[in-house]
Write a protein that holds these residues in place. Structure first.
Motif, short mmCIF file in Angstrom:
data_model
loop_
_atom_site.label_atom_id
_atom_site.label_comp_id
_atom_site.label_asym_id
_atom_site.label_seq_id
_atom_site.Cartn_x
_atom_site.Cartn_y
_atom_site.Cartn_z
N GLU A 103 45.73 72.92 38.09
CA GLU A 103 46.10 74.28 37.65
C GLU A 103 47.15 74.86 38.59
N ASN A 104 46.91 74.71 39.90
CA ASN A 104 47.84 75.26 40.88
C ASN A 104 49.23 74.62 40.77
N ALA A 105 49.28 73.31 40.63
CA ALA A 105 50.57 72.60 40.57
C ALA A 105 51.38 73.05 39.37
N ARG A 106 50.72 73.18 38.23
CA ARG A 106 51.46 73.60 37.03
C ARG A 106 51.91 75.06 37.17
N PHE A 143 56.93 65.00 42.74
CA PHE A 143 55.56 65.16 43.23
C PHE A 143 55.52 65.12 44.76
N GLN A 144 56.29 64.22 45.36
CA GLN A 144 56.27 64.13 46.82
C GLN A 144 56.79 65.40 47.46
N ARG A 145 57.84 65.99 46.86
CA ARG A 145 58.35 67.27 47.39
C ARG A 145 57.27 68.34 47.33
N TYR A 146 56.54 68.39 46.21
CA TYR A 146 55.47 69.37 46.06
C TYR A 146 54.34 69.12 47.05
N LEU A 155 49.45 64.84 36.40
CA LEU A 155 50.63 65.66 36.16
C LEU A 155 51.72 64.88 35.43
N GLY A 156 51.86 63.60 35.77
CA GLY A 156 52.91 62.79 35.14
C GLY A 156 54.30 63.16 35.59
N GLU A 169 44.73 61.44 50.39
CA GLU A 169 45.60 60.51 49.65
C GLU A 169 45.02 60.21 48.26
N ALA A 170 43.69 60.07 48.18
CA ALA A 170 43.05 59.77 46.90
C ALA A 170 43.22 60.95 45.93
N LYS A 171 43.08 62.16 46.45
CA LYS A 171 43.26 63.33 45.59
C LYS A 171 44.70 63.45 45.12
N GLN A 172 45.64 63.21 46.02
CA GLN A 172 47.05 63.31 45.64
C GLN A 172 47.42 62.28 44.58
#
Length: 916
Positions: A699-702, A677-680, A670-671, A660-663
């Motif tokens: 990096e992965n998320a972008r 974000f929750q869907r991802y 990411l903003g 949870e802390a990392k998310q």
């Protein structure tokens, strides 16, 4: 020198010049045919002579000087015959003028009367004035004859005036002429040249020549790797090699006008015993060099691993318990290199003393102050000296005290004191080793806050170190026959101590911020320095050197004055000095059981700090290029994880809270909108969030967001914190994805150092690879990054004949074939709560990771992470796997089949061929 050649036994069996001269004189042809027939006779004699010298060396493989002198004798006779043939048959003159005179000189090593089988033939044609037409014809024709014989000729042709002028301005020419030796031709002309050289070039230039040769020597050492203990030494040019011995002779000859090494004793630069050591080292090094040329079939000077084994066999070294024949041979080699270094130091120091009588010292700086308490020792022009020649013999503890005083006051040692220490080191016996004063002084040197590395090296070169700590004496000059370790064991150890002292002084703060901080927090400095000294002390004994070294520590530490608790800690550190690197580089640090198992062995925060410092200096002291930011990052990660466990016990932040802390932190970076974000976040499983650091998560998320609905998207970017390139593959998940990616990266010239494989909840693979180029650096140019991405894309799309191209791709380190490495597969179901951990040890080779990954694919297992470590020629690849349902692999029959398939892959057998 002529006397050396004169000493060659049974010279006519090598070549009989008179018989050959008669054969050439009997030739009745003329023109080109005459020359061809003469060359054929000379070539046959040259080949026969070389074969005779080679046969003698094989029968007496240690007689290096005899072989080198025999080679020079053979070339002398060939050159004389060629000269006579040219001047008497091809271009005879019945009444030569004063200008039609030639003196033929051997220069350089050939001038000394020493040649390896494929050495250059360095000759000089000396004429009285400008060359006449006849002189030019003779020189040109003679050179063609020598070239036709297959000789590599280095030549010059100058008049007397030109020779003097060149020698004045060019140090290389001056050095070559210094060893000039008359071979044939006009002896009176040669004698005139020698007289002018001494009168017009040498006279009054002693100091300048010595300074220039020393600077030349220092530059050569820097170029070759500034240690005489590099494990693939250059026999000719390396530190402690033949060129260092030549430099001593050049300087002695230039300054004292001596004609032989033996004359250096009369000049006061060597004692008779040191002369014997000089000659023994010279003879051995020449033997090695001659064997090296013969095996290589060319002028090879570097004693690489593939030659070491064969030369050891030729020189009749045999295996012993704990030491192979090649390790025993190389240990003797480095002992001789050490002797060369010792003699060089003494020689130059004595030379410095002799020059000092004419003026100030020219090589060593004067000290700024005069220490008061020297306990009977004296200061002579700023160097620690003995009041009398028997001063050390009166109390052998002074052998240790001398070095302790040098360290305490920042002094250099007088050459006479070093010579006396080398002579009297044998006085260090059991009584001296038990002496509390001697042990306290030694500990002061070892743990010095100043420069323990230099002083310990002086002690080692004087033979005092190995006498006072006999276990250390056993590893002096000892090599490890592998491509990972760059230095001998004693040199590695002394370098590690120096690195520790540098870290403690804050000299490596930018590279080691954690180490620099914690080194000031440790309870006992002497525990740490003793552990560094002893960590490799039991190598070469057979058995586990960590276990044997821990036992030595239990014996030695109390003698040196350590308490029982300190002794136990030193012993533990030696026993487990490889634990931290093995855990960090071979295990998945995101698997919390890895941290728990490591912390269970370490048990205390103090030991953890000590172990980190020991691990860092041990790795860095292996050699240049071994340490990198990737290793620093992994060690820091393991240290911080273990410190948290040891400090807080099992009350560490729970897995759910950590995710949870990392998310939350990623969402802030990411903003994105909260629903996006929750869907991802819901698409990715919990292990993904635990395994990856925050910057990779971003990096992965972008990358995923930019990919949209694509079924394949590849990103590659420099990851400076890890000293690598991060390659991310986002693709529809399917079996065999990992091995294809690994193959594509290898084809692009990349080496995978770490891999994490993740699968989203909707069937996409999100795989992260850390990649370096063959030199251990990241791919950092846009063109290289694009080629890397294209190679992976081609491999996944089956556009390239992947397996065939991988098999054809050469291994960057073909010398790995010199090492016998039996492949080994270890399967461990206790190292992780969730995964089966497989460790494969094998010889590093082209497409090894691809072959192993394909073997795992064939075995129907899922790879979750891979960790790749390379130690020279040895690769250690670790995989965290499950079966296709996500469970550990526990069935004995399946484990056996898996082991068999991976062994075949590691040995280069079926998987790659099957893939083709």
């Amino acid at each position: 020198m002529a006397s050396r050649i004169d000493a060659v036994p049974n010279r006519r069996a090598i070549i009989d010049r008179r018989v050959l001269a008669d054969d050439i004189a009997a030739l009745e042809s003329d023109g080109p045919k005459l020359r061809a027939e003469a060359v054929a006779l000379l070539k046959a004699a040259l080949d026969k002579g070389r074969a005779e010298i080679a046969d003698r060396l094989m029968q007496n493989p240690s007689r290096g000087l005899e072989a080198a002198s025999g080679q020079a004798f053979l070339i002398d006779q060939i050159v004389r015959l060629a000269f006579d043939f040219t001047t008497k048959r091809l271009y005879p003159v019945s009444n030569p003028t004063a200008g039609e005179r030639i003196a033929l000189l051997a220069v350089g090593g050939y001038g000394r009367g020493e040649m390896a089988p494929y050495s250059d033939v360095d000759i000089a044609f000396l004429t009285p004035w400008k060359q006449t037409g006849w002189v030019e014809q003779v020189i040109e024709s003679m050179l063609y004859t020598l070239w036709d014989l297959g000789l590599k000729v280095g030549h010059s042709s100058r008049s007397l005036d030109e020779t003097v002028r060149m020698a004045k301005s060019d140090l290389t020419v001056r050095t070559a002429l210094l060893e000039g030796r008359f071979i044939w031709g006009d002896r009176a002309l040669n004698d005139e040249g020698v007289a002018r050289f001494r009168r017009e070039v040498v006279e009054g230039t002693d100091r300048a020549f010595v300074a220039a040769k020393l600077e030349e020597r220092n530059e050569r050492h820097r170029r070759m790797g500034d240690s005489r203990y590099v494990v693939e030494p250059n026999v000719k040019e390396g530190k402690g090699g033949l060129r260092d011995l030549h430099t001593l002779f050049w300087i002695g000859k230039y300054v004292h006008r001596v004609d032989s090494v033996e004359d250096l004793v009369d000049a006061g630069l060597l004692t008779p015993d040191e002369l014997h050591q000089f000659q023994r080292a010279e003879n051995f090094l020449w033997a090695v060099r001659c064997h090296l040329h013969m095996i290589a079939g060319r002028a090879e000077e570097r004693l690489t691993f593939d030659y070491q084994r064969e030369i050891a066999e030729r020189m009749h070294y045999a295996n012993r318990t704990g030491k192979s024949a090649v390790e025993r041979f190389m240990q003797y080699y480095f002992l001789q290199a050490k002797t060369v270094g010792d003699l060089t130091g003494l020689f130059l120091a004595h030379l410095d003393e002799q020059f000092a009588s004419r003026g100030s010292r020219f090589t060593l700086a004067a000290i700024p102050r005069r220490p008061r308490k020297l306990n009977g020792f004296r200061l002579v022009r700023g160097r620690l000296a003995l009041p009398s020649d028997d001063f050390l013999q009166q109390d052998a503890v002074r052998l240790i005290e001398m070095f302790a005083l040098a360290d305490k006051h920042g002094l250099e040692l007088h050459p006479a004191a070093i010579r006396a220490a080398r002579r009297d080191a044998r006085l260090i016996d059991a009584k001296v080793r038990r002496d509390p004063r001697a042990n306290a002084l030694f500990l002061d040197v070892l743990t010095s806050p100043r420069d323990p590395e230099s002083v310990l090296r002086w002690m080692n070169e004087a033979g005092v170190f190995g006498r006072f700590v006999p276990d250390f004496g056993r590893v002096v000059a000892q090599t490890q026959f592998d491509m990972y370790h760059h230095y001998t064991v004693d040199e590695h150890t002394i370098r590690a101590i120096g690195l520790l002292a540098t870290i403690e002084r804050g000299g490596l703060k930018a590279e080691h911020p954690i180490a620099t901080s914690i080194v000031r927090q440790i309870v006992s400095r002497r525990v740490l320095y003793l552990a560094v000294l002893l960590h490799d002390i039991a190598k070469g004994r057979g058995g586990d050197h960590s276990v044997l070294g821990a036992e030595i520590a239990l014996q030695l530490c109390p003698r040196l004055g350590l308490t029982a608790a300190e002794t136990e800690t030193v012993s533990w550190l030696v026993r487990y000095h490889l634990l931290m690197s093995a855990t960090a580089f071979k295990r998945d640090l995101s698997d919390f059981k890895t941290i728990l198992d490591f912390a269970e062995v370490v048990q205390s925060p103090e030991r953890l700090k000590l172990l980190l410092l020991l691990t860092i200096v041990d790795i860095r002291a292996v050699g240049p290029g071994v340490w990198n930011s990737w290793k620093r990052q992994l060690l820091a990660e393991l240290f911080e994880g273990a410190e948290e466990v040891l400090r807080l016990g099992h009350k560490q932040t729970g897995r759910k809270e950590r995710v949870e802390a990392k998310q939350q932190a990623l969402a802030e970076r990411l903003g994105w909108s909260k629903p996006d974000f929750q869907r991802y976040a819901k698409r990715l499983p919990e292990p993904y969030w635990v395994a990856e650091p925050l910057d990779v998560l971003e990096e992965n998320a972008r990358h995923v967001a930019e990919s949209g609905d694509k079924q394949l998207a590849i990103a590659a970017s420099v990851y400076p914190e890890r000293g690598a390139t991060l390659v991310t593959v986002y693709a529809a998940d399917h079996p065999g994805l990992f091995y294809r990616i690994a193959g594509g990266i290898h084809l692009a010239g990349g080496s995978i150092i770490d891999a994490r494989i993740h699968t989203t909840r909707d069937g996409m693979a999100l795989d992260n690879f850390l990649v370096q180029d063959p030199y251990g650096q990241p791919f950092d140019e846009s063109g290289r990054l694009e080629r890397l991405k294209a190679a992976v894309e081609d491999a996944l799309a089956n556009r390239s004949r992947l397996t065939e191209r991988l098999v054809a791709k050469p291994l960057p380190r073909p010398r790995a074939d010199a090492f016998p490495i039996a492949a080994n597969v270890l399967i461990d179901n206790r190292a992780s709560n969730r995964f089966t951990v497989i460790e494969v040890n094998a010889r590093d080779r082209a497409a090894l990771l691809y072959a192993l990954a394909y073997g795992l694919f064939q075995s129907k297992v899922t790879i979750h992470s891979a960790h790749i470590a390379t130690y020279g020629e040895r690769a250690v690849d670790t995989f965290y796997v499950t079966d296709l349902l996500g469970a550990k692999i526990i069935a004995p029959a399946r484990l056996k089949a898996l082991e068999k398939r991976l062994l075949e892959a590691a040995e280069g057998q079926s998987p790659v061929r099957a893939a083709a």
